[in-house]
Scaffold this motif. Structure first.
Motif, PDB file in Angstrom:
ATOM      1  N   ILE A 137       0.868  -1.174   0.000  1.00 32.68           N
ATOM      2  CA  ILE A 137       0.000   0.000   0.000  1.00 32.68           C
ATOM      3  C   ILE A 137       0.908   1.228   0.000  1.00 32.68           C
ATOM      4  O   ILE A 137       1.293   1.722   1.059  1.00 32.68           O
ATOM      5  CB  ILE A 137      -0.936   0.016   1.225  1.00 32.68           C
ATOM      6  CG1 ILE A 137      -1.694  -1.315   1.331  1.00 32.68           C
ATOM      7  CG2 ILE A 137      -1.904   1.186   1.152  1.00 32.68           C
ATOM      8  CD1 ILE A 137      -2.521  -1.451   2.582  1.00 32.68           C
ATOM      9  N   PRO A 169       2.647  -7.778  -6.111  1.00 26.65           N
ATOM     10  CA  PRO A 169       1.350  -7.447  -6.720  1.00 26.65           C
ATOM     11  C   PRO A 169       1.429  -6.276  -7.698  1.00 26.65           C
ATOM     12  O   PRO A 169       0.911  -6.349  -8.811  1.00 26.65           O
ATOM     13  CB  PRO A 169       0.471  -7.108  -5.507  1.00 26.65           C
ATOM     14  CG  PRO A 169       1.104  -7.825  -4.369  1.00 26.65           C
ATOM     15  CD  PRO A 169       2.575  -7.759  -4.639  1.00 26.65           C
ATOM     16  N   GLY A 170       2.087  -5.193  -7.280  1.00 26.40           N
ATOM     17  CA  GLY A 170       2.202  -4.038  -8.164  1.00 26.40           C
ATOM     18  C   GLY A 170       2.998  -4.355  -9.412  1.00 26.40           C
ATOM     19  O   GLY A 170       2.672  -3.895 -10.513  1.00 26.40           O
ATOM     20  N   ILE A 173       0.776  -6.235 -11.861  1.00 25.77           N
ATOM     21  CA  ILE A 173      -0.238  -5.386 -12.495  1.00 25.77           C
ATOM     22  C   ILE A 173       0.369  -4.555 -13.621  1.00 25.77           C
ATOM     23  O   ILE A 173      -0.176  -4.478 -14.733  1.00 25.77           O
ATOM     24  CB  ILE A 173      -0.904  -4.472 -11.443  1.00 25.77           C
ATOM     25  CG1 ILE A 173      -1.784  -5.310 -10.511  1.00 25.77           C
ATOM     26  CG2 ILE A 173      -1.731  -3.376 -12.120  1.00 25.77           C
ATOM     27  CD1 ILE A 173      -2.330  -4.544  -9.323  1.00 25.77           C
ATOM     28  N   TYR A 174       1.519  -3.944 -13.358  1.00 23.33           N
ATOM     29  CA  TYR A 174       2.111  -3.060 -14.362  1.00 23.33           C
ATOM     30  C   TYR A 174       2.817  -3.828 -15.489  1.00 23.33           C
ATOM     31  O   TYR A 174       2.851  -3.357 -16.629  1.00 23.33           O
ATOM     32  CB  TYR A 174       3.063  -2.066 -13.699  1.00 23.33           C
ATOM     33  CG  TYR A 174       2.332  -0.916 -13.061  1.00 23.33           C
ATOM     34  CD1 TYR A 174       2.001   0.217 -13.795  1.00 23.33           C
ATOM     35  CD2 TYR A 174       1.928  -0.970 -11.727  1.00 23.33           C
ATOM     36  CE1 TYR A 174       1.307   1.266 -13.219  1.00 23.33           C
ATOM     37  CE2 TYR A 174       1.232   0.075 -11.129  1.00 23.33           C
ATOM     38  CZ  TYR A 174       0.918   1.196 -11.890  1.00 23.33           C
ATOM     39  OH  TYR A 174       0.226   2.234 -11.317  1.00 23.33           O
ATOM     40  N   LEU A 195      -7.113  -2.812 -13.521  1.00 26.01           N
ATOM     41  CA  LEU A 195      -6.278  -3.176 -12.373  1.00 26.01           C
ATOM     42  C   LEU A 195      -5.367  -2.025 -11.953  1.00 26.01           C
ATOM     43  O   LEU A 195      -5.170  -1.783 -10.756  1.00 26.01           O
ATOM     44  CB  LEU A 195      -5.439  -4.414 -12.713  1.00 26.01           C
ATOM     45  CG  LEU A 195      -6.192  -5.739 -12.830  1.00 26.01           C
ATOM     46  CD1 LEU A 195      -5.254  -6.845 -13.314  1.00 26.01           C
ATOM     47  CD2 LEU A 195      -6.828  -6.117 -11.507  1.00 26.01           C
ATOM     48  N   SER A 199      -5.495  -0.253  -8.339  1.00 24.82           N
ATOM     49  CA  SER A 199      -4.292  -0.216  -7.496  1.00 24.82           C
ATOM     50  C   SER A 199      -3.894   1.211  -7.148  1.00 24.82           C
ATOM     51  O   SER A 199      -3.403   1.483  -6.045  1.00 24.82           O
ATOM     52  CB  SER A 199      -3.123  -0.934  -8.181  1.00 24.82           C
ATOM     53  OG  SER A 199      -2.720  -0.238  -9.341  1.00 24.82           O
ATOM     54  N   SER A 200      -4.109   2.138  -8.083  1.00 23.33           N
ATOM     55  CA  SER A 200      -3.758   3.542  -7.817  1.00 23.33           C
ATOM     56  C   SER A 200      -4.721   4.193  -6.835  1.00 23.33           C
ATOM     57  O   SER A 200      -4.381   5.194  -6.191  1.00 23.33           O
ATOM     58  CB  SER A 200      -3.735   4.336  -9.129  1.00 23.33           C
ATOM     59  OG  SER A 200      -5.020   4.392  -9.707  1.00 23.33           O
ATOM     60  N   ILE A 202      -6.026   2.539  -4.184  1.00 23.54           N
ATOM     61  CA  ILE A 202      -5.865   1.942  -2.849  1.00 23.54           C
ATOM     62  C   ILE A 202      -5.211   2.885  -1.847  1.00 23.54           C
ATOM     63  O   ILE A 202      -5.714   3.050  -0.727  1.00 23.54           O
ATOM     64  CB  ILE A 202      -5.093   0.608  -2.949  1.00 23.54           C
ATOM     65  CG1 ILE A 202      -5.953  -0.449  -3.648  1.00 23.54           C
ATOM     66  CG2 ILE A 202      -4.685   0.119  -1.554  1.00 23.54           C
ATOM     67  CD1 ILE A 202      -5.250  -1.771  -3.876  1.00 23.54           C
TER      68      ILE A 202
END
Length: 213
Positions: A137, A169-170, A173-174, A195, A199-200, A202
């Motif tokens: 996060i 996780p990040g 996604i990217y 996604l 994510s942005s 959160i």
């Protein structure tokens, strides 16, 4: 002691001059991931090594980690791209950590200002848990956490492991977004964009919840 201080100041000045000279050029380059992919693939078996070297020095130039993940996904695919992104951001974090711990002091404190004390509150105790949390996060900028960790002498093993695990996780996604750029009209691309948006959001939601208690 005074000589060491002069040496540190000299090294910092050199770093600042290099950053000022090349940062804008590198930023313009990463705006076109396809060109970076073609550049990397032109070196064939050395592509992975070159990508990791570039990813490692990223934190010195304060370049966006997400852009490198997109390039990784576009160049190496989802699985390998995610792995390389995690390794790359961990190496860049280690470089920032070492620079900060060796050369830090007032220079880094002036850059991070009040952020360093707020970050310290999160990672001073239970370093691994909070390091993973701050990477999962990202309520603070990725590189700010790395530099602050070195300045605050956070346990190195906790920092490295927490950075790698928390970045997965990040990174996925990217890199998924980067790999989807090969077919912009596909469902995969639309899902990857969704996604990224989620994510942005959160960190924003997390900060809002914290304010509300």
């Amino acid at each position: 002691m005074r000589l060491k201080r002069y040496i540190n100041v000299l090294i910092l000045l050199v770093l600042v001059l290099v950053i000022l000279k090349f940062r804008s050029q590198v930023l313009n380059m990463i705006k076109n991931p396809s060109q970076i992919r073609d550049f990397l693939l032109s070196y064939r078996q050395y592509a992975v090594f070159i990508f990791l070297v570039i990813s490692t020095v990223r934190s010195v130039f304060l370049l966006p980690a997400g852009a490198f993940a997109v390039i990784s996904g576009l160049t190496f695919g989802n699985f390998i791209g995610t792995l390389l992104t995690c390794v790359g951001v961990t190496l860049s974090g280690i470089l920032a950590y070492l620079l900060s711990s060796l050369l830090g002091g007032e220079f880094v404190e002036n850059i991070l200002k009040d952020k360093i004390y707020r970050i310290n509150k999160y990672i001073k105790n239970n370093g691994l848990f909070y390091m993973v949390s701050l990477r999962l996060i990202p309520i603070f900028p990725f590189d700010a956490v790395s530099y602050a960790s070195g300045l605050l002498k956070i346990n190195f093993k906790d920092f490295v492991l927490g950075t790698f695990l928390g970045s997965i996780p990040g990174a996925f996604i990217y890199t998924f977004l980067g790999n989807s750029l090969l077919d912009v009209g596909s469902i995969r691309f639309k899902i990857s964009l969704l996604l990224v948006i989620i994510s942005s959001m959160i960190p924003i939601i997390y900060k809002y919840v914290l304010k509300k208690g």
